[in-house]
Write a protein that holds these residues in place. Structure first.
Motif, mmCIF file in Angstrom:
data_model
loop_
_atom_site.group_PDB
_atom_site.id
_atom_site.type_symbol
_atom_site.label_atom_id
_atom_site.label_comp_id
_atom_site.label_asym_id
_atom_site.label_seq_id
_atom_site.Cartn_x
_atom_site.Cartn_y
_atom_site.Cartn_z
ATOM 1 N N ALA A 279 0.831 -1.204 0.000
ATOM 2 C CA ALA A 279 0.000 0.000 0.000
ATOM 3 C C ALA A 279 0.868 1.258 0.000
ATOM 4 O O ALA A 279 2.024 1.248 0.455
ATOM 5 C CB ALA A 279 -0.927 -0.006 1.206
ATOM 6 N N ILE A 280 0.302 2.328 -0.516
ATOM 7 C CA ILE A 280 0.954 3.638 -0.519
ATOM 8 C C ILE A 280 0.156 4.578 0.370
ATOM 9 O O ILE A 280 -1.048 4.754 0.169
ATOM 10 C CB ILE A 280 1.041 4.222 -1.942
ATOM 11 C CG1 ILE A 280 1.852 3.309 -2.863
ATOM 12 C CG2 ILE A 280 1.668 5.617 -1.907
ATOM 13 C CD1 ILE A 280 1.898 3.786 -4.302
ATOM 14 N N LYS A 281 0.829 5.147 1.351
ATOM 15 C CA LYS A 281 0.190 6.122 2.234
ATOM 16 C C LYS A 281 0.928 7.447 2.134
ATOM 17 O O LYS A 281 2.152 7.474 1.973
ATOM 18 C CB LYS A 281 0.199 5.639 3.682
ATOM 19 C CG LYS A 281 -0.635 4.384 3.924
ATOM 20 C CD LYS A 281 -0.619 4.003 5.396
ATOM 21 C CE LYS A 281 -1.474 2.766 5.644
ATOM 22 N NZ LYS A 281 -1.494 2.387 7.082
ATOM 23 N N TYR A 282 0.180 8.513 2.216
ATOM 24 C CA TYR A 282 0.781 9.848 2.169
ATOM 25 C C TYR A 282 -0.027 10.793 3.041
ATOM 26 O O TYR A 282 -1.229 10.581 3.279
ATOM 27 C CB TYR A 282 0.855 10.378 0.741
ATOM 28 C CG TYR A 282 -0.491 10.506 0.054
ATOM 29 C CD1 TYR A 282 -1.181 11.712 0.040
ATOM 30 C CD2 TYR A 282 -1.083 9.406 -0.581
ATOM 31 C CE1 TYR A 282 -2.414 11.838 -0.581
ATOM 32 C CE2 TYR A 282 -2.310 9.510 -1.202
ATOM 33 C CZ TYR A 282 -2.975 10.728 -1.209
ATOM 34 O OH TYR A 282 -4.200 10.849 -1.812
ATOM 35 N N GLU A 315 3.556 11.168 7.482
ATOM 36 C CA GLU A 315 3.893 9.775 7.194
ATOM 37 C C GLU A 315 5.358 9.472 7.467
ATOM 38 O O GLU A 315 5.702 8.401 7.960
ATOM 39 C CB GLU A 315 3.564 9.433 5.737
ATOM 40 C CG GLU A 315 2.110 9.162 5.483
ATOM 41 C CD GLU A 315 1.593 7.946 6.243
ATOM 42 O OE1 GLU A 315 2.324 6.937 6.348
ATOM 43 O OE2 GLU A 315 0.461 8.020 6.745
ATOM 44 N N PHE A 316 6.232 10.410 7.130
ATOM 45 C CA PHE A 316 7.667 10.171 7.274
ATOM 46 C C PHE A 316 8.274 10.968 8.420
ATOM 47 O O PHE A 316 9.497 10.994 8.585
ATOM 48 C CB PHE A 316 8.385 10.508 5.961
ATOM 49 C CG PHE A 316 7.979 9.635 4.818
ATOM 50 C CD1 PHE A 316 8.556 8.390 4.632
ATOM 51 C CD2 PHE A 316 7.002 10.047 3.934
ATOM 52 C CE1 PHE A 316 8.186 7.580 3.572
ATOM 53 C CE2 PHE A 316 6.609 9.243 2.865
ATOM 54 C CZ PHE A 316 7.204 8.000 2.689
ATOM 55 N N ILE A 369 2.218 10.721 -3.942
ATOM 56 C CA ILE A 369 1.847 12.134 -3.946
ATOM 57 C C ILE A 369 2.655 12.902 -2.914
ATOM 58 O O ILE A 369 2.654 12.559 -1.722
ATOM 59 C CB ILE A 369 0.339 12.289 -3.674
ATOM 60 C CG1 ILE A 369 -0.454 11.647 -4.821
ATOM 61 C CG2 ILE A 369 -0.035 13.761 -3.522
ATOM 62 C CD1 ILE A 369 -1.943 11.690 -4.636
ATOM 63 N N VAL A 370 3.369 13.922 -3.374
ATOM 64 C CA VAL A 370 4.129 14.830 -2.513
ATOM 65 C C VAL A 370 3.884 16.260 -3.000
ATOM 66 O O VAL A 370 3.493 16.474 -4.153
ATOM 67 C CB VAL A 370 5.651 14.515 -2.542
ATOM 68 C CG1 VAL A 370 5.924 13.137 -1.977
ATOM 69 C CG2 VAL A 370 6.192 14.652 -3.960
ATOM 70 N N PRO A 371 4.093 17.276 -2.183
ATOM 71 C CA PRO A 371 3.894 18.665 -2.623
ATOM 72 C C PRO A 371 5.007 19.146 -3.539
ATOM 73 O O PRO A 371 6.114 18.589 -3.561
ATOM 74 C CB PRO A 371 3.865 19.449 -1.301
ATOM 75 C CG PRO A 371 4.658 18.618 -0.356
ATOM 76 C CD PRO A 371 4.411 17.190 -0.754
#
Length: 576
Positions: A279-282, A315-316, A369-371
């Protein structure tokens, strides 16, 4: 005898007075010099003989004036004269156009297209108003040469309520949206009907949103806005976003500092990534504050400000602080004819699944997805009016984006298990991109019945790690025309031009993997037109035509568009 005695007494008095005076002079120490003063005669007006204005007459024969008394007797006189009544001059003026608060529109066209809109707006009383909006656009498709269905549907519903108070006003709204599309861009002749029969190309998006806005009068806080949106798809993907912002003015030593405060939170999850089932979480939250000060002097206007943003990656567990310039200026060189403007700005752009899916509905539910960090956006230009009916705008921009998001075609994955792994979907790649653009715009308003707008923009990109600025055009242009032919007939046209774009095609995970191949998508133009007739003040009919040139161009690689489309319908306006 008496006269003689009078003369003798007078003479004796003069002699005595003379002797007394002589004695006083003898005792005086001042010399008795004789001074003769000679002065010419200067007559005055008093010496002249005056004639009386009203002389007195000593005449016994002058007659005396007699008092005369007059008596006036009013006698009515019959008259048959009647003055004519005045009449105001008439001025020819156009008949006022009746405006309605509500309308409904419905149309049907080729490719089994349905287009409908309903807009409602009703005043409950002097201070309260309620409204709503419903739109639907769908087509059953039918593009020649495709192996998969290309039908689509887009439906949106919105309702709002507003209230006006003495010192403030507020509005709340809520809405729902549902979109269905197909990943129909199957590369050919790489695949055939056998592969197409195994693919379920349909996918859908939904979104639910609500928010509100407060406006204040004569207060430090100018406004307050909040918005929450839930966006997801039928692939178990979901995204939450909450944005709150406020603008307020702070007086400092007689000057006003306008400040905007923003809180922007986003968090989402995809069920898997493109290659594996992980899974991808952001998620992140931004806190921003942007104070600015406006300086006006004669023809010069300058806005001095700064944009401060604090980013917390939830998340990070990563935190960053950004400082961006926020400076703009304009100067009237020749009144409204020539105005120079420019500035340098920047900001942290919050990317989202919702924005990506609305720009390109063929994305796969496997996005990272990142800004985007737009370090600066410098611009300079000239604008003004060539005449009362013609205005222009010429500008140039240079901006630097770090982690700029670009669409790139997903690869053909050997042993595909998902319906979007056959090279028929799009993903997102990021890179540091510097962009130079030059744009020109011309607007012509001959009169209230004829409007014309032309715009063109050229782009030049410089990338860091990617070999190309994927799917970013080098030229964009548009032309708009609206013409009110007479009281009943109206028409309009639009022309869009998009230059060449670059995309990447490759296969991986196959027995004989191919090397990535850069594909150049041809430039295209899309010409649209419409004509309508007002049957009554309430009812009008129309005919629309899209892609008049019937170009089978590709907006995205392997995704051709529908050919010429003709649609006809009617619009009805009404009040409650």
């Amino acid at each position: 005898m008496q006269n003689q005695i009078k003369y003798i007494i007078t003479l004796a008095f003069l002699v005595v007075a003379s002797n007394g005076f002589s004695q006083e002079r003898e005792t005086d120490t001042i010399d008795t010099d004789v001074v003769n003063v000679v002065k010419p005669y200067t007559p005055t007006i008093s010496d002249a003989f005056k004639i009386k204005e009203t002389p007195t007459l000593n005449d016994s024969t002058t007659a005396q004036k007699k008092d005369v008394k007059y008596n006036i007797f009013s006698i009515p006189v019959a008259s048959t004269f009647t003055p004519a009544k005045g009449k105001a001059a008439t001025v020819d003026k156009a008949k006022p156009i009746k405006l309605y608060d509500n309308y409904a529109s419905l149309g049907f066209g080729t490719y089994t297209t349905i287009l409908g809109e309903v807009y409602l707006n009703h005043a409950l009383n002097r201070t309260e108003r309620v409204g709503g909006y419903l739109s639907h656009h769908s087509s059953q498709g039918g593009i020649d040469g495709l192996l998969l269905d290309d039908n689509f549907s887009n439906t949106n519903l919105n309702a709002n309520f507003s209230k006006q108070l003495r010192d403030m006003s507020w509005t709340v709204d809520a809405g729902f949206g549902l979109q269905t599309y197909n990943w129909y861009g199957l590369p050919q002749p790489l695949f055939d009907e056998t592969t197409a029969d195994m693919i379920n190309e349909g996918h859908s998006f939904y979104n639910v949103h609500f928010g509100g806005k407060l406006n204040f009068e004569d207060a430090i806080i100018d406004n307050l806005k909040v918005r929450f949106r839930r966006f997801g798809d039928d692939q178990d993907s979901g995204e939450n976003r909450f944005v709150a912002s406020s603008e307020f003015t702070v007086p400092i030593r007689g000057e006003e500092i306008k400040t905007e405060v923003t809180i922007d939170y986003i968090g989402g999850e995809f069920d898997r990534n493109f290659y594996t089932e992980d899974a991808i979480k952001y998620g992140n939250i931004n806190f921003g504050i942007a104070p600015s000060y406006q300086l006006k002097q004669d023809d010069l206007t300058v806005n001095l400000g700064v944009n401060l943003v604090y980013l917390n990656d939830t998340e990070f567990s990563d935190n960053k602080f950004y400082i961006y310039p926020n400076i703009t200026a304009s100067y009237r060189l020749v009144d409204e004819i020539l105005i120079a403007y420019g500035g340098i700005e920047g900001g942290l752009i919050q990317n989202s699944y919702y924005d990506f899916a609305n720009e390109n509905p063929f994305v796969s539910p496997t996005l990272f997805i990142v800004p985007t960090d737009q370090q600066y956006n410098a611009s300079v230009g000239l604008k003004g009016k060539l005449s009362n009916s013609m205005s222009y705008n010429i500008s140039g921009r240079y901006f630097a984006d770090r982690n700029k998001a670009m669409f790139m075609s997903n690869s053909v994955l050997g042993g595909a298990t998902e319906d979007y792994q056959y090279g028929n979907s799009y993903g997102i790649v990021y890179d540091d991109v510097n962009t130079l653009s030059v744009a020109g715009e011309l607007n012509v308003d001959i009169n209230r019945n004829f409007n014309l707008g032309i715009k063109a923009e050229y782009f030049n990109y410089s990338t860091d790690t990617q070999s190309e600025a994927w799917n970013l055009p080098d030229i964009k242009g548009s032309l708009f025309l609206d013409y009110q032919i007479d009281d009943n007939w109206f028409a309009g046209a639009g022309l869009f031009f998009v230059g060449e774009r670059k995309d990447l095609f490759y296969e991986e995970g196959t027995l004989v993997p191919t090397s990535p191949v850069t594909v150049t998508l041809d430039s295209y133009f899309d010409a649209n037109a419409h004509v309508g007739y007002r049957v009554t003040d309430r009812l009008s009919v129309f005919v629309k035509a899209n892609n008049i040139a019937n170009n089978d161009y590709q907006r995205w690689m392997n995704f051709p568009v529908q050919g010429i489309q003709v649609l006809g319908g009617a619009t009805y306006q009404f009040d409650f």
